[in-house]
Design a protein around this motif. Structure first.
Motif, mmCIF file in Angstrom:
data_model
loop_
_atom_site.group_PDB
_atom_site.id
_atom_site.type_symbol
_atom_site.label_atom_id
_atom_site.label_comp_id
_atom_site.label_asym_id
_atom_site.label_seq_id
_atom_site.Cartn_x
_atom_site.Cartn_y
_atom_site.Cartn_z
ATOM 1 N N PRO A 161 -7.620 -5.528 4.617
ATOM 2 C CA PRO A 161 -7.157 -4.412 5.758
ATOM 3 C C PRO A 161 -5.957 -5.082 5.939
ATOM 4 N N MET A 162 -6.031 -6.809 5.844
ATOM 5 C CA MET A 162 -4.438 -6.849 6.263
ATOM 6 C C MET A 162 -3.565 -6.534 4.773
ATOM 7 N N ALA A 163 -4.112 -7.150 3.465
ATOM 8 C CA ALA A 163 -3.363 -6.883 2.596
ATOM 9 C C ALA A 163 -3.090 -5.419 2.573
ATOM 10 N N CYS A 164 -3.784 -4.245 3.165
ATOM 11 C CA CYS A 164 -3.572 -2.566 2.824
ATOM 12 C C CYS A 164 -2.225 -2.805 3.870
ATOM 13 N N VAL A 165 -2.759 -2.740 5.256
ATOM 14 C CA VAL A 165 -1.157 -2.795 6.306
ATOM 15 C C VAL A 165 -0.126 -3.266 5.519
ATOM 16 N N GLN A 166 0.057 -4.183 4.573
ATOM 17 C CA GLN A 166 0.394 -4.850 3.981
ATOM 18 C C GLN A 166 1.549 -4.156 2.954
ATOM 19 N N LYS A 167 1.015 -3.964 2.683
ATOM 20 C CA LYS A 167 1.101 -2.517 1.224
ATOM 21 C C LYS A 167 2.013 -1.498 1.711
ATOM 22 N N LEU A 168 1.129 -0.313 3.332
ATOM 23 C CA LEU A 168 1.948 0.542 4.104
ATOM 24 C C LEU A 168 3.488 -0.035 4.514
ATOM 25 N N HIS A 169 3.079 -1.197 5.349
ATOM 26 C CA HIS A 169 4.869 -1.498 5.840
ATOM 27 C C HIS A 169 5.388 -1.529 4.775
ATOM 28 N N ALA A 170 4.892 -2.349 3.826
ATOM 29 C CA ALA A 170 6.333 -2.669 2.660
ATOM 30 C C ALA A 170 6.407 -1.248 1.970
ATOM 31 N N ALA A 171 5.955 -0.284 1.763
ATOM 32 C CA ALA A 171 6.605 0.964 1.523
ATOM 33 C C ALA A 171 6.838 1.901 2.371
#
Ligand SMILES: [Zn+2]
Length: 591
Positions: A278-288
């Motif tokens: 889930p951290m990797a998912c949040v990282q992607k959301l934040h990057a976008a």
């Protein structure tokens, strides 16, 4: 130019076969038969289709495929007659520049392995991350597997062949599992912290509130910050909590996470995978710069394994209001109470009751976890759907007979306590197997003060039974215990039995399980539904909110609680994609 799936799906068969040329050593028929199932929605689907072709082909073609492979650092390498793919792989692993001693050792292993199994040793030398195993890792795997069981080794060679094909396919399509590699790398880095006494031996042990444990919490919290979580804290029991805010301030949160403590000499992925996915998912959301109609709360639970103190599920238990204050006075092996350990870590015991979550503020709880079993590995499936976390019941028992002379007591006059328990074990084995998904284990077995020349007068044993529903577990336990009574009556023995533990089954919430299923569908990963034999944090959260888990395949027959525990960056990448898809589904539902 890398290939695209669209090109593969639309090309005439001969061209499509050309595109997949060399995936399986000298065996184009595998790709050819799989291509009959076009179109593929994903590489994962194509990969699985090829594993099915080989499964269906039967043993002879499987052996032929294994034998089509060159030996590791073998004659073909020396005489430079390897295929281009093999040369590349063996060079990357440093096998082309072995010392003479290493080379001789590998030749000996090649000879021993071949003599034992009749086929060459196959190992995907680019390894679980895809970037290459070291020479030492390769030799270690070789030394271990030369002692394997023949049936197992054949399957293990085939799994390695599929892994080799997976990496070759990725190369052809210019695909790199970058999110999976990120998750992989976090786990590697976190595994650098290990408790004193184990770190020196290169073993991973992280128990509650040790220096290594607190270092892990720091690391995770810093990575959460890097990922773009809005609020990060280490709470009163040592859980690391990261919150990624929703688009609207009063929206609910999705709760997720898993534990970062480990068993002694454990694996790097148990628990941790469910934090980093889930951290990797949040990282992607934040990057976008993307906000969802709900928030995401990732909790890295401080304690699940019950190693330093007998307080299993301490981390998740604190969130459900089940932190037992009596635990605080428990002492570890060095006589340090939990209260002292918490004070030393700067945790405030008085704040623990405030950690209890209000279920109304949450959509539900999901958890990703490595399977810790052989099922997905054997099925060549990267992900699995958890239907339920098994309910369990445990007993400690003793059968009491009559100790007597092993030479003078005729067989029909004996009151042999151990023979009775042996009968019970075989019954439990067969009765649990009857259910298909129940398990029963006698893990402890002892003849107190036994002698080689004495008929056992007493036999102590443990009994652990688990099943996906409470009713199934209870029926299993009832029949096994009735059998014990029957055996003892027939053999004129007495017995005592104490129930030491009973945990309710935690069936997945149907709508949450469906979300995982839809995400696997979208990824082209065939669905496999299975119960979880092991307990997980989701079991605790189950008490206050709906939950569902996703399993990720483990390598090495899914071995866990062991340093051999492993998974691939590709499987982890699929887990990130599956998680992201659940987030997407929830976003559409919340609008
Ligand atoms: Zn775990």
């Amino acid at each position: 130019m890398p290939l695209t799936l669209d090109q593969l799906n639309t090309a005439p068969l001969s061209e499509a076969m050309q595109m997949l040329d060399g995936l399986y050593e000298h065996s184009p028929w595998i790709a050819e038969r799989a291509l009959a199932q076009r179109p593929f929605v994903s590489l994962a689907q194509l990969k699985h289709a090829m594993t099915r072709v080989l499964d269906d082909a039967g043993i002879e073609p499987q052996l032929a495929l294994i034998r089509a492979h060159p030996e590791l650092a073998g004659k073909a390498m020396v005489s430079k007659t390897l295929t281009a793919e093999s040369t590349n792989e063996q060079t990357k692993a440093g096998l082309t520049n072995c010392t003479p001693e290493e080379f001789a050792h590998i030749q000996q292993l090649n000879a021993d392995y071949n003599a034992r199994f009749g086929f060459p040793f196959i190992l995907a030398v680019r390894g679980p991350r895809g970037t290459g195993l070291s020479k030492a890792q390769i030799i270690e795997a070789f030394e271990r597997r030369v002692h394997g069981h023949p049936d197992f080794e054949r399957q293990e060679c085939l799994r390695n062949i599929h892994r080799i094909a997976e990496i070759r396919l990725n190369d052809k399509f210019g695909f790199e599992p970058v999110d999976g590699q990120q998750v992989w790398d976090w786990q590697e880095k976190l595994a650098q912290h290990s408790d004193a006494g184990y770190a020196e031996k290169g073993q991973l042990t992280v128990t509650y509130l040790t220096d290594a444990h607190r270092a892990c919490a720091q690391r995770i919290s810093h990575w959460m910050k890097d990922c773009g979580f809005d609020e990060i804290e280490i709470d009163a029991v040592g859980n690391v909590v990261g919150r990624y805010r929703p688009a609207a301030p009063d929206a609910k949160y999705l709760l997720t996470g898993s534990h970062y403590d480990t068993v002694r000499n454990g694996g790097k992925y148990d628990g941790r995978l469910g934090i980093f996915v889930p951290m990797a998912c949040v990282q992607k959301l934040h990057a976008a710069s993307k906000r969802l109609p709900f928030g995401i709360e990732v909790v890295a639970f401080a304690e699940e394994e019950g190693q330093r103190y007998k307080a299993t599920f301490l981390g998740s238990g604190a969130l459900t209001g089940h932190f037992d204050p009596a635990w605080l006075d428990q002492k570890d092996a060095d006589g340090i109470t939990m209260r002292e350990a918490m004070r030393h870590a700067g945790l405030c015991v008085d704040d623990i009751p405030q950690l209890q979550r209000d279920p109304l503020q949450y959509l539900g709880f999901i958890e990703v976890h490595i399977e810790q079993g052989p099922v997905l590995n054997e099925l060549n499936l990267p992900l699995g759907i958890v239907t339920s976390i098994n309910g369990s019941v445990r007993y400690l028992g003793e059968v009491i007979g009559m100790a007597s002379h092993a030479g003078t007591t005729p067989m029909d006059r004996r009151r042999d306590a151990a023979a009775a328990v042996a009968e019970l074990i075989l019954y439990a084995e067969q009765r649990a197997a009857q259910d298909g998904d129940s398990v029963a284990t006698v893990g402890m077995l002892q003849v107190p003060n036994g002698s080689i020349n004495v008929v056992p007068g007493s036999c102590k044993f443990s009994l652990d039974m688990r099943a996906p529903t409470n009713a199934q577990r209870d029926a299993l336990a009832r029949e096994v215990l009735a059998k014990l009574t029957e055996i003892c009556e027939r053999r004129s023995l007495r017995h005592s039995l104490e129930e030491t533990m009973r945990a309710a089954a935690a069936p997945s919430a149907p709508d949450w399980q469906s979300r995982w299923e839809r995400s696997l569908d979208a990824l082209g990963v065939p669905l496999h539904r299975m119960p979880s034999g092991a307990g997980h944090d989701a079991m605790k959260l189950h008490e206050i909110m709906p939950q569902a888990m996703l399993f990720v395949r483990g390598e090495n027959s899914g071995i866990s609680h062991n340093p051999l525990e492993s998974s691939t960056a590709d499987d982890m990448d699929l887990a990130v994609k599956a998680f992201a898809h659940v987030l997407e589904q929830l976003s559409t539902e919340q609008h």
